[in-house]
Design an enzyme around this catalytic site. Structure first.
Site, PDB file in Angstrom:
ATOM      1  N   ASP A   1     -32.831 -18.994  11.065  1.00 30.30           N
ATOM      2  CA  ASP A   1     -33.764 -17.887  11.119  1.00 30.30           C
ATOM      3  C   ASP A   1     -35.163 -18.030  10.121  1.00 30.30           C
ATOM      4  O   ASP A   1     -34.641 -18.374   8.693  1.00 30.30           O
ATOM      5  CB  ASP A   1     -33.148 -16.713  10.818  1.00 30.30           C
ATOM      6  CG  ASP A   1     -34.053 -15.404  10.650  1.00 30.30           C
ATOM      7  OD1 ASP A   1     -35.366 -15.599  11.409  1.00 30.30           O
ATOM      8  OD2 ASP A   1     -33.747 -14.359   9.926  1.00 30.30           O
TER       9      ASP A   1
ATOM     10  N   ASN B   1     -37.866 -15.821   9.958  1.00 30.66           N
ATOM     11  CA  ASN B   1     -38.628 -14.678   9.717  1.00 30.66           C
ATOM     12  C   ASN B   1     -37.798 -13.242   9.164  1.00 30.66           C
ATOM     13  O   ASN B   1     -38.328 -12.141   9.308  1.00 30.66           O
ATOM     14  CB  ASN B   1     -39.518 -13.857  10.886  1.00 30.66           C
ATOM     15  CG  ASN B   1     -38.391 -13.726  12.228  1.00 30.66           C
ATOM     16  OD1 ASN B   1     -37.241 -13.881  12.003  1.00 30.66           O
ATOM     17  ND2 ASN B   1     -38.881 -13.472  13.269  1.00 30.66           N
TER      18      ASN B   1
ATOM     19  N   ASP C   1     -35.252 -11.882  10.413  1.00 35.43           N
ATOM     20  CA  ASP C   1     -34.724 -10.705  11.258  1.00 35.43           C
ATOM     21  C   ASP C   1     -33.180 -11.116  11.503  1.00 35.43           C
ATOM     22  O   ASP C   1     -32.519 -10.159  12.159  1.00 35.43           O
ATOM     23  CB  ASP C   1     -35.413 -10.669  12.461  1.00 35.43           C
ATOM     24  CG  ASP C   1     -35.373 -11.714  13.536  1.00 35.43           C
ATOM     25  OD1 ASP C   1     -34.627 -12.684  13.088  1.00 35.43           O
ATOM     26  OD2 ASP C   1     -36.021 -11.700  14.613  1.00 35.43           O
TER      27      ASP C   1
ATOM     28  N   ASP D   1     -34.475 -18.867  15.446  1.00 34.80           N
ATOM     29  CA  ASP D   1     -35.730 -18.928  16.245  1.00 34.80           C
ATOM     30  C   ASP D   1     -36.330 -20.407  16.172  1.00 34.80           C
ATOM     31  O   ASP D   1     -35.923 -21.174  15.488  1.00 34.80           O
ATOM     32  CB  ASP D   1     -36.865 -17.933  15.606  1.00 34.80           C
ATOM     33  CG  ASP D   1     -36.854 -17.992  14.095  1.00 34.80           C
ATOM     34  OD1 ASP D   1     -37.196 -19.138  13.730  1.00 34.80           O
ATOM     35  OD2 ASP D   1     -37.093 -16.934  13.610  1.00 34.80           O
TER      36      ASP D   1
ATOM     37  N   ASP E   1     -32.345 -25.711  28.554  1.00 33.21           N
ATOM     38  CA  ASP E   1     -31.258 -25.331  29.354  1.00 33.21           C
ATOM     39  C   ASP E   1     -31.836 -24.296  30.159  1.00 33.21           C
ATOM     40  O   ASP E   1     -32.330 -23.177  30.101  1.00 33.21           O
ATOM     41  CB  ASP E   1     -30.427 -24.445  28.202  1.00 33.21           C
ATOM     42  CG  ASP E   1     -28.935 -24.525  28.769  1.00 33.21           C
ATOM     43  OD1 ASP E   1     -28.731 -24.435  30.010  1.00 33.21           O
ATOM     44  OD2 ASP E   1     -27.928 -24.475  27.878  1.00 33.21           O
TER      45      ASP E   1
ATOM     46  N   ASP F   1     -26.961 -25.380  33.660  1.00 35.06           N
ATOM     47  CA  ASP F   1     -25.793 -24.458  33.594  1.00 35.06           C
ATOM     48  C   ASP F   1     -24.947 -24.285  34.962  1.00 35.06           C
ATOM     49  O   ASP F   1     -25.649 -24.235  35.884  1.00 35.06           O
ATOM     50  CB  ASP F   1     -26.225 -23.099  32.928  1.00 35.06           C
ATOM     51  CG  ASP F   1     -25.127 -22.288  32.623  1.00 35.06           C
ATOM     52  OD1 ASP F   1     -24.359 -22.938  31.787  1.00 35.06           O
ATOM     53  OD2 ASP F   1     -24.965 -21.228  33.360  1.00 35.06           O
TER      54      ASP F   1
ATOM     55  N   GLU G   1     -23.757 -29.165  33.936  1.00 32.49           N
ATOM     56  CA  GLU G   1     -22.360 -28.668  33.762  1.00 32.49           C
ATOM     57  C   GLU G   1     -21.572 -28.436  34.886  1.00 32.49           C
ATOM     58  O   GLU G   1     -21.918 -27.542  35.923  1.00 32.49           O
ATOM     59  CB  GLU G   1     -22.448 -27.368  33.049  1.00 32.49           C
ATOM     60  CG  GLU G   1     -21.298 -26.831  32.598  1.00 32.49           C
ATOM     61  CD  GLU G   1     -21.406 -25.240  32.330  1.00 32.49           C
ATOM     62  OE1 GLU G   1     -20.490 -24.877  31.153  1.00 32.49           O
ATOM     63  OE2 GLU G   1     -22.198 -24.553  32.676  1.00 32.49           O
TER      64      GLU G   1
ATOM     65  N   HIS H   1     -21.193 -24.530  23.004  1.00 30.53           N
ATOM     66  CA  HIS H   1     -21.528 -23.301  22.573  1.00 30.53           C
ATOM     67  C   HIS H   1     -20.249 -22.217  23.283  1.00 30.53           C
ATOM     68  O   HIS H   1     -20.323 -21.204  22.672  1.00 30.53           O
ATOM     69  CB  HIS H   1     -22.725 -22.614  22.991  1.00 30.53           C
ATOM     70  CG  HIS H   1     -23.001 -22.882  24.603  1.00 30.53           C
ATOM     71  ND1 HIS H   1     -23.165 -24.081  25.005  1.00 30.53           N
ATOM     72  CD2 HIS H   1     -23.149 -21.893  25.554  1.00 30.53           C
ATOM     73  CE1 HIS H   1     -23.403 -23.978  26.404  1.00 30.53           C
ATOM     74  NE2 HIS H   1     -23.014 -22.561  26.614  1.00 30.53           N
ATOM     75  N   ASP H   2     -19.632 -23.015  23.995  1.00 29.20           N
ATOM     76  CA  ASP H   2     -18.351 -22.378  24.707  1.00 29.20           C
ATOM     77  C   ASP H   2     -17.141 -22.806  24.173  1.00 29.20           C
ATOM     78  O   ASP H   2     -16.250 -22.116  24.606  1.00 29.20           O
ATOM     79  CB  ASP H   2     -18.524 -22.483  26.416  1.00 29.20           C
ATOM     80  CG  ASP H   2     -19.641 -21.785  27.236  1.00 29.20           C
ATOM     81  OD1 ASP H   2     -20.346 -20.788  26.352  1.00 29.20           O
ATOM     82  OD2 ASP H   2     -20.278 -22.326  27.738  1.00 29.20           O
TER      83      ASP H   2
END
Length: 542
Positions: free
Chosen positions: A23, A25, A27, A31, A100, A201, A243, A317-318
């Protein structure tokens, strides 16, 4: 033997889950500017390409896999200018950016779907999959991946739309040539922006035929993909990977045909489903059948050799963190993480490193379900409670297989929130960040990070990794993973103890004078006793 002509055959790809990487910024959400800030780290690691999980504009119902505008960046990640800067800055470091793309479905907030819902006569109506019916009487009993039926009623139209995933992810109708043309033009636009490749994907689901209950591997699948490739990818020097959870060897040969008619390679998941109880859901785990794992990986190595190309991965990520899944994330975290890397990076194919894998990041065990963010986890939790499962049993399944294991913020240092953000992170950082972080790993010459750097260098220096034949050794051994790669007058032996026990393993005489290229214990050696998770690569002349 396949001629080495493509840059991606010697490349190593690093996957970033932008929301959790860095990150910039405050929040609490990663990003694009944060990724730019960390490009020097990626250059030091030695990777050639970065696969970004989706950053296009999205309501974030499924963390960006529900795209509402394919040609804009979601404000949570930054702007299109930030994306263009990332592509430029990465190129300065010889790193390509892979985008992606989610082409099976869009968000229900996409302009196309907003128009499609207005009337059956709207020019965008046929961009999606609709069936006439009456409320409460579903077209059929197909279910969505995230739970519930795969059909959603739209009363103003008197129709149902089809969604294989969330109700906010309506499936696109690839039978409509106008849809395909829109997609091709969008991809060409990204190519003009400097995209170095694409990950597609659930691409094996685009040719669905819901009336026949066909979701993946539909009859027109490869026809669609060949047209997609011809209209887009073949116009540039790209890396592309589809994928395909439903891929087998024969389909993979089509996906990764050396003639470039489809993709560079395919993600298939046979090896990653071996610790799932047959016929049950991914949450129903069983012990890893180690011999089957070796046989499966060997099958893909030998049967794609010369006629296709492998993607090599343990994580994404899965998937849960591999060191927690099939290694030992406590007493032997470093040794087992290096062992798993040794096995994978010694094979033929393009290796993918998922963010934090090079640090040995582990699964997380949050106390409460409300600490988890993933839609799949939350839906499963509710459904299994309703079915009478004990909460403790459900949580253990989440600890083992939940997607949020991979999505906790990247662990950069031992400061607050692991250096990921100066604000409140969107998801809690794994509490072990004080011991496991990039700053500590970079300072330790014997760390997992530097081990990955060495593996990456070896792949680039030695053509045996990309071109060599593969022979599995000790096929029925319950503890040792061993294989030989062979090219011209050179041979490479990879040996790994896949257990936390000491195992006797006598090397063949001809290997005892070979050169140890890499070893996951400080003192190296070729002892007849392999220590817990001990692994090595040895090279020799034939």
């Amino acid at each position: 033997m396949r001629e080495q002509k493509k840059w991606w055959q010697n490349a190593v790809v690093y996957q970033i889950y932008p929301r959790s990487f860095q990150d910039s910024n405050g929040d609490g959400i990663g990003d694009l500017q944060g990724i730019i800030k960390r490009l020097d780290y990626l250059e030091e690691l030695g990777i050639d390409a970065v696969w970004l999980s989706p950053v296009c504009r999205s309501p974030q119902d499924d963390n960006g896999y529900d795209i509402s505008d394919y040609q804009d960046i979601d404000p949570v990640f930054g702007s299109l200018d930030d994306m263009e800067k990332l592509i430029r800055e990465a190129r300065k470091r010889n790193i390509r950016i892979m985008i992606d793309l989610v082409l099976n479905h869009s968000s229900d907030e996409h302009r196309w779907f907003q128009e499609a819902k207005k009337s059956k006569d709207n020019p965008y109506h046929d961009y999606y999959v609709w069936r006439d019916g009456e409320e409460g009487v579903l077209p059929n009993d197909m279910g969505s991946v995230f739970g519930g039926p795969a059909w959603e009623w739209v009363p103003e139209l008197g129709q149902y739309y089809f969604h294989q995933f969330s109700v906010k992810q309506p499936d696109l109708n690839w039978e409509n040539p106008k849809v395909r043309r829109e997609i091709y033009d969008m991809i060409l636009w990204w190519m003009d922006k400097g995209a170095g490749g694409f990950r597609l994907d659930v691409i094996d689901q685009i040719a669905k035929e819901p009336d026949r209950k066909i979701t993946n591997n539909g009859p027109r699948l490869h026809e669609f993909i060949r047209e997609l490739s011809r209209e887009t990818f073949q116009k540039g020097d790209l890396i592309t990977v589809g994928e395909a959870w439903g891929a087998d060897i024969d389909r993979a040969k089509l996906y990764s045909n050396p003639d470039g008619s489809e993709f560079s390679m395919v993600f298939q998941f046979e090896h990653m489903m071996l610790d799932q109880e047959p016929g049950k859901e991914k949450w129903d785990s069983c012990p890893l059948p180690f011999v089957k794992l070796k046989q499966n990986l060997a099958k893909w190595q030998t049967e794609l050799h010369g006629c296709g190309w492998n993607s090599l991965f343990w994580n994404n990520h899965d998937l849960p963190r591999i060191v927690s899944r099939w290694g030992n994330d406590k007493e032997y975290r470093t040794e087992s993480a290096k062992m798993l890397a040794t096995i994978l990076h010694g094979m033929q194919g393009t290796p993918y490193i998922y963010q934090g894998e090079e640090l040995g990041m582990t699964n997380v065990r949050f106390d409460h379900i409300d600490q988890y963010q993933d839609i799949e986890i939350r839906n499963m939790y509710r459904e299994r409670l309703a079915k009478g499962y004990e909460e403790k049993e459900i949580m253990e399944s989440i600890y083992a297989k939940g997607r949020d294991n991979a999505r906790t913020p990247m662990q950069w240092d031992d400061t607050a929130h692991a250096g990921f953000t100066t604000g409140t992170p969107w998801m809690q950082v794994n509490p072990n960040y004080r011991e496991i972080n990039a700053e500590a790993a970079r300072k330790d010459p014997d760390s997992i990070f530097h081990y990955y750097r060495k593996l990456i260098c070896l792949r680039k220096e030695n053509p045996i990794f990309a071109e060599g034949d593969f022979i599995l050794l000790l096929e029925e051994d319950e503890n040792i993973f061993a294989y030989v790669r062979s090219l011209a007058d050179r041979e490479l032996l990879v040996v790994a103890n896949f257990t936390e026990q000491e195992i006797i393993c006598t090397l063949p005489e001809e290997w005892k004078d070979g050169e140890v290229l890499i070893h996951n214990y400080k003192d190296g050696g070729k002892s007849e006793v392999l220590r817990p998770y001990e692994s090595m690569m040895i090279e020799r002349e034939k």
